[in-house]
Design a protein around this motif. Structure first.
Motif, PDB file in Angstrom:
ATOM      1  N   GLY A  26     -33.126  53.788 -45.476  1.00 56.17           N
ATOM      2  CA  GLY A  26     -32.320  52.926 -46.076  1.00 56.17           C
ATOM      3  C   GLY A  26     -31.359  52.168 -45.189  1.00 56.17           C
ATOM      4  N   ILE A  27     -30.894  53.086 -43.992  1.00 55.13           N
ATOM      5  CA  ILE A  27     -30.060  52.484 -42.836  1.00 55.13           C
ATOM      6  C   ILE A  27     -31.132  51.292 -42.125  1.00 55.13           C
ATOM      7  CG2 ILE A  27     -29.379  53.027 -40.505  1.00 55.13           C
ATOM      8  CD1 ILE A  27     -28.425  55.593 -41.792  1.00 55.13           C
ATOM      9  N   SER A  28     -32.429  51.779 -41.969  1.00 53.45           N
ATOM     10  CA  SER A  28     -33.400  51.015 -41.119  1.00 53.45           C
ATOM     11  C   SER A  28     -33.594  49.636 -41.820  1.00 53.45           C
ATOM     12  CB  SER A  28     -34.832  51.390 -40.962  1.00 53.45           C
ATOM     13  OG  SER A  28     -34.584  52.863 -40.332  1.00 53.45           O
ATOM     14  N   ALA A  29     -33.528  49.603 -43.255  1.00 52.59           N
ATOM     15  CA  ALA A  29     -33.917  48.359 -44.166  1.00 52.59           C
ATOM     16  C   ALA A  29     -32.645  47.576 -43.964  1.00 52.59           C
ATOM     17  CB  ALA A  29     -33.765  48.947 -45.727  1.00 52.59           C
ATOM     18  N   VAL A  30     -31.173  48.126 -44.094  1.00 56.74           N
ATOM     19  CA  VAL A  30     -30.414  47.421 -43.714  1.00 56.74           C
ATOM     20  C   VAL A  30     -30.070  46.687 -42.456  1.00 56.74           C
ATOM     21  CG1 VAL A  30     -27.822  47.193 -43.565  1.00 56.74           C
ATOM     22  CG2 VAL A  30     -28.963  48.432 -45.405  1.00 56.74           C
ATOM     23  N   VAL A  31     -30.351  47.482 -41.352  1.00 58.85           N
ATOM     24  CA  VAL A  31     -30.290  47.020 -39.810  1.00 58.85           C
ATOM     25  C   VAL A  31     -31.327  45.856 -39.670  1.00 58.85           C
ATOM     26  CG1 VAL A  31     -30.652  47.459 -37.357  1.00 58.85           C
ATOM     27  CG2 VAL A  31     -29.272  49.077 -39.016  1.00 58.85           C
ATOM     28  N   TYR A  32     -32.653  46.185 -40.116  1.00 57.75           N
ATOM     29  CA  TYR A  32     -33.673  45.081 -39.915  1.00 57.75           C
ATOM     30  C   TYR A  32     -33.312  43.702 -40.781  1.00 57.75           C
ATOM     31  CZ  TYR A  32     -37.220  47.550 -37.317  1.00 57.75           C
ATOM     32  OH  TYR A  32     -37.756  48.133 -36.005  1.00 57.75           O
ATOM     33  N   PHE A  33     -32.878  44.020 -41.884  1.00 57.45           N
ATOM     34  CA  PHE A  33     -32.199  42.659 -42.674  1.00 57.45           C
ATOM     35  C   PHE A  33     -31.251  41.963 -41.948  1.00 57.45           C
ATOM     36  CE2 PHE A  33     -29.462  40.617 -45.565  1.00 57.45           C
ATOM     37  CZ  PHE A  33     -30.181  39.848 -46.154  1.00 57.45           C
ATOM     38  N   TRP A  34     -30.455  42.708 -41.474  1.00 54.97           N
ATOM     39  CA  TRP A  34     -28.966  42.007 -40.941  1.00 54.97           C
ATOM     40  C   TRP A  34     -29.521  41.260 -39.640  1.00 54.97           C
ATOM     41  CZ3 TRP A  34     -25.696  39.571 -42.795  1.00 54.97           C
ATOM     42  CH2 TRP A  34     -24.331  39.124 -42.066  1.00 54.97           C
ATOM     43  N   GLU A  35     -30.469  41.951 -38.849  1.00 59.64           N
ATOM     44  CA  GLU A  35     -30.901  41.319 -37.633  1.00 59.64           C
ATOM     45  C   GLU A  35     -31.920  40.196 -37.881  1.00 59.64           C
ATOM     46  OE1 GLU A  35     -30.573  44.512 -34.148  1.00 59.64           O
ATOM     47  OE2 GLU A  35     -32.340  44.527 -35.010  1.00 59.64           O
ATOM     48  N   GLU A  36     -32.459  39.961 -38.960  1.00 65.08           N
ATOM     49  CA  GLU A  36     -33.427  38.952 -39.102  1.00 65.08           C
ATOM     50  C   GLU A  36     -32.922  37.872 -40.155  1.00 65.08           C
ATOM     51  OE1 GLU A  36     -37.718  41.601 -39.143  1.00 65.08           O
ATOM     52  OE2 GLU A  36     -36.592  40.973 -40.856  1.00 65.08           O
ATOM     53  N   TYR A  37     -31.738  38.167 -40.380  1.00 65.47           N
ATOM     54  CA  TYR A  37     -31.152  37.100 -41.598  1.00 65.47           C
ATOM     55  C   TYR A  37     -30.859  35.822 -40.921  1.00 65.47           C
ATOM     56  CZ  TYR A  37     -27.895  35.878 -45.351  1.00 65.47           C
ATOM     57  OH  TYR A  37     -27.167  35.286 -46.393  1.00 65.47           O
ATOM     58  N   ASP A  38     -31.328  35.014 -41.724  1.00 65.72           N
ATOM     59  CA  ASP A  38     -30.759  33.574 -41.323  1.00 65.72           C
ATOM     60  C   ASP A  38     -29.602  33.015 -41.831  1.00 65.72           C
ATOM     61  OD1 ASP A  38     -33.115  32.299 -39.724  1.00 65.72           O
ATOM     62  OD2 ASP A  38     -34.505  33.053 -41.338  1.00 65.72           O
ATOM     63  N   TRP A  39     -28.450  33.597 -41.303  1.00 66.25           N
ATOM     64  CA  TRP A  39     -26.977  33.594 -42.068  1.00 66.25           C
ATOM     65  C   TRP A  39     -26.502  31.940 -42.012  1.00 66.25           C
ATOM     66  CZ3 TRP A  39     -23.712  31.632 -38.290  1.00 66.25           C
ATOM     67  CH2 TRP A  39     -24.093  31.716 -37.086  1.00 66.25           C
ATOM     68  N   LEU A  40     -27.040  31.129 -41.283  1.00 69.61           N
ATOM     69  CA  LEU A  40     -26.597  29.622 -41.264  1.00 69.61           C
ATOM     70  C   LEU A  40     -27.473  28.636 -41.756  1.00 69.61           C
ATOM     71  CD1 LEU A  40     -23.962  28.244 -40.456  1.00 69.61           C
ATOM     72  CD2 LEU A  40     -25.164  27.877 -38.189  1.00 69.61           C
ATOM     73  N   ASP A  41     -28.649  29.288 -42.325  1.00 73.12           N
ATOM     74  CA  ASP A  41     -29.802  28.361 -43.062  1.00 73.12           C
ATOM     75  C   ASP A  41     -29.735  28.925 -44.237  1.00 73.12           C
ATOM     76  OD1 ASP A  41     -32.171  27.422 -44.040  1.00 73.12           O
ATOM     77  OD2 ASP A  41     -33.024  27.097 -41.953  1.00 73.12           O
ATOM     78  N   ASP A  42     -29.097  28.053 -45.146  1.00 76.32           N
ATOM     79  CA  ASP A  42     -29.283  28.412 -46.838  1.00 76.32           C
ATOM     80  C   ASP A  42     -30.706  28.485 -47.511  1.00 76.32           C
ATOM     81  OD1 ASP A  42     -29.229  25.526 -46.549  1.00 76.32           O
ATOM     82  OD2 ASP A  42     -28.956  25.372 -48.751  1.00 76.32           O
ATOM     83  N   GLU A  43     -31.467  27.695 -46.984  1.00 75.04           N
ATOM     84  CA  GLU A  43     -32.998  27.696 -47.590  1.00 75.04           C
ATOM     85  C   GLU A  43     -33.588  29.118 -47.107  1.00 75.04           C
ATOM     86  OE1 GLU A  43     -34.724  24.038 -46.620  1.00 75.04           O
ATOM     87  OE2 GLU A  43     -33.334  23.036 -47.788  1.00 75.04           O
ATOM     88  N   LYS A  44     -33.584  29.189 -45.894  1.00 78.60           N
ATOM     89  CA  LYS A  44     -34.439  30.603 -45.552  1.00 78.60           C
ATOM     90  C   LYS A  44     -33.620  31.803 -45.924  1.00 78.60           C
ATOM     91  CE  LYS A  44     -36.419  28.289 -41.133  1.00 78.60           C
ATOM     92  NZ  LYS A  44     -36.447  28.649 -39.817  1.00 78.60           N
ATOM     93  N   ALA A  45     -32.321  31.714 -45.916  1.00 86.28           N
ATOM     94  CA  ALA A  45     -31.610  33.040 -46.230  1.00 86.28           C
ATOM     95  C   ALA A  45     -31.884  33.350 -47.877  1.00 86.28           C
ATOM     96  CB  ALA A  45     -30.198  32.303 -46.263  1.00 86.28           C
ATOM     97  N   ARG A  46     -32.135  32.028 -48.773  1.00 78.71           N
ATOM     98  CA  ARG A  46     -32.563  32.345 -49.991  1.00 78.71           C
ATOM     99  C   ARG A  46     -33.656  32.955 -50.204  1.00 78.71           C
ATOM    100  NH1 ARG A  46     -30.759  30.371 -55.048  1.00 78.71           N
ATOM    101  NH2 ARG A  46     -29.281  29.313 -54.142  1.00 78.71           N
ATOM    102  N   GLN A  47     -34.721  32.595 -49.299  1.00 79.60           N
ATOM    103  CA  GLN A  47     -35.984  33.290 -49.529  1.00 79.60           C
ATOM    104  C   GLN A  47     -35.677  34.897 -49.148  1.00 79.60           C
ATOM    105  OE1 GLN A  47     -38.848  32.313 -46.466  1.00 79.60           O
ATOM    106  NE2 GLN A  47     -40.539  32.260 -47.960  1.00 79.60           N
ATOM    107  N   GLN A  48     -35.224  35.095 -48.185  1.00 82.64           N
ATOM    108  CA  GLN A  48     -34.810  36.414 -47.817  1.00 82.64           C
ATOM    109  C   GLN A  48     -34.100  37.328 -48.709  1.00 82.64           C
ATOM    110  OE1 GLN A  48     -32.812  35.127 -43.902  1.00 82.64           O
ATOM    111  NE2 GLN A  48     -34.615  36.308 -42.853  1.00 82.64           N
TER     112      GLN A  48
END
Length: 257
Positions: A98-120
């Motif tokens: 669970g920890i790994s899932a959260v860490v990987y997600f946040w490091e890969e998250y396109d936090w300023l691109d709404d279209e890519k973020a929606r996909q993620q």
């Protein structure tokens, strides 16, 4: 994800300390603004046999003096077995998974691109949180507007952001009707910096910011949800040399080799 007023405060600080520098100054002088580390919650490396997050494990006898996240045992992140829709996949049903899932997600998250973020977000959101994706995308669009960007779109092609998680604080959420260990809250402390045109560098990257997520085991994967936000807890601030941070469950994370 943290949807309280604290999130808005962090977004405002991030917009001023990170984005304004990274998007505006980077375009002019080639600055940076992103992050570089990772961390996982409390040394869960040895906890996979027990699907519940707990307080820090006893420290090694080789350590002398107060135990801190810097001197204490680290959490080794689990390697993903796949990658789909912009997110890492294949983490096991265990605290470290669970920890790994959260860490990987946040490091890969396109936090300023709404279209890519929606996909993620669509890929990781629980089916029991139908508004989760739209809420997060709305936050991104509001942030973009505050920065003077179009409400929807990406970032300039010559700017690259990097998010690095340094430490996590993971706890079990006692969710009604679900087995113990199936729901976790994971706080993360992270840095963020960016690489700009012509190798420009931001001398004031975002460091030590915090955000939390609640994830639950569903359909063979860790899914992000807001249905248990009322059960969230709040930690002391993460400091690598603080025994109080260690005692509160903060543990540094390391990627598996």
């Amino acid at each position: 994800m943290d949807s309280s007023s604290g999130l808005k405060a962090r977004q405002a600080r991030f917009a001023l300390a990170g984005i304004a520098v990274a998007v505006a100054a980077l375009l002019v002088a080639g600055g940076y603004t992103a992050a570089t580390l990772m961390r996982d919650g409390k040394g869960q490396t040895h906890a996979d046999a027990d699907p519940s997050a707990s307080a820090p494990a006893p420290t090694s006898t080789a350590v002398t003096g107060p135990v801190t996240p810097e001197t204490g045992q680290k959490t080794i992140l689990r390697k993903p077995t796949g990658h789909k829709d912009g997110v890492a996949t294949g983490f096991p049903r265990s605290p470290s998974g669970g920890i790994s899932a959260v860490v990987y997600f946040w490091e890969e998250y396109d936090w300023l691109d709404d279209e890519k973020a929606r996909q993620q977000l669509t890929a990781v959101a629980s089916k029991d949180s139908p508004d989760y994706v739209d809420k997060r995308v709305s936050e991104i669009r509001k942030m973009r507007e505050a920065l003077g960007l179009a409400p929807s779109g990406g970032i300039p092609a010559d700017i690259t952001f990097t998010t690095s998680v340094n430490a996590t604080r993971a706890t079990t959420v006692q969710a009604p009707g679900l087995p113990v260990g199936h729901v976790m809250q994971v706080w993360i402390s992270y840095d963020r910096f960016a690489t700009g045109p012509k190798g420009g560098r931001d001398e004031n990257p975002l460091r030590g910011d915090m955000v939390d997520f609640i994830v639950k085991w569903q359909d063979g994967a860790w899914k992000f949800t807001d249905e248990f936000d009322a059960l969230r807890t709040f930690p002391v601030a993460y400091e690598p040399t603080s025994r109080f941070a260690w005692n509160d469950g903060w543990v540094q994370v390391r990627h598996a080799d």
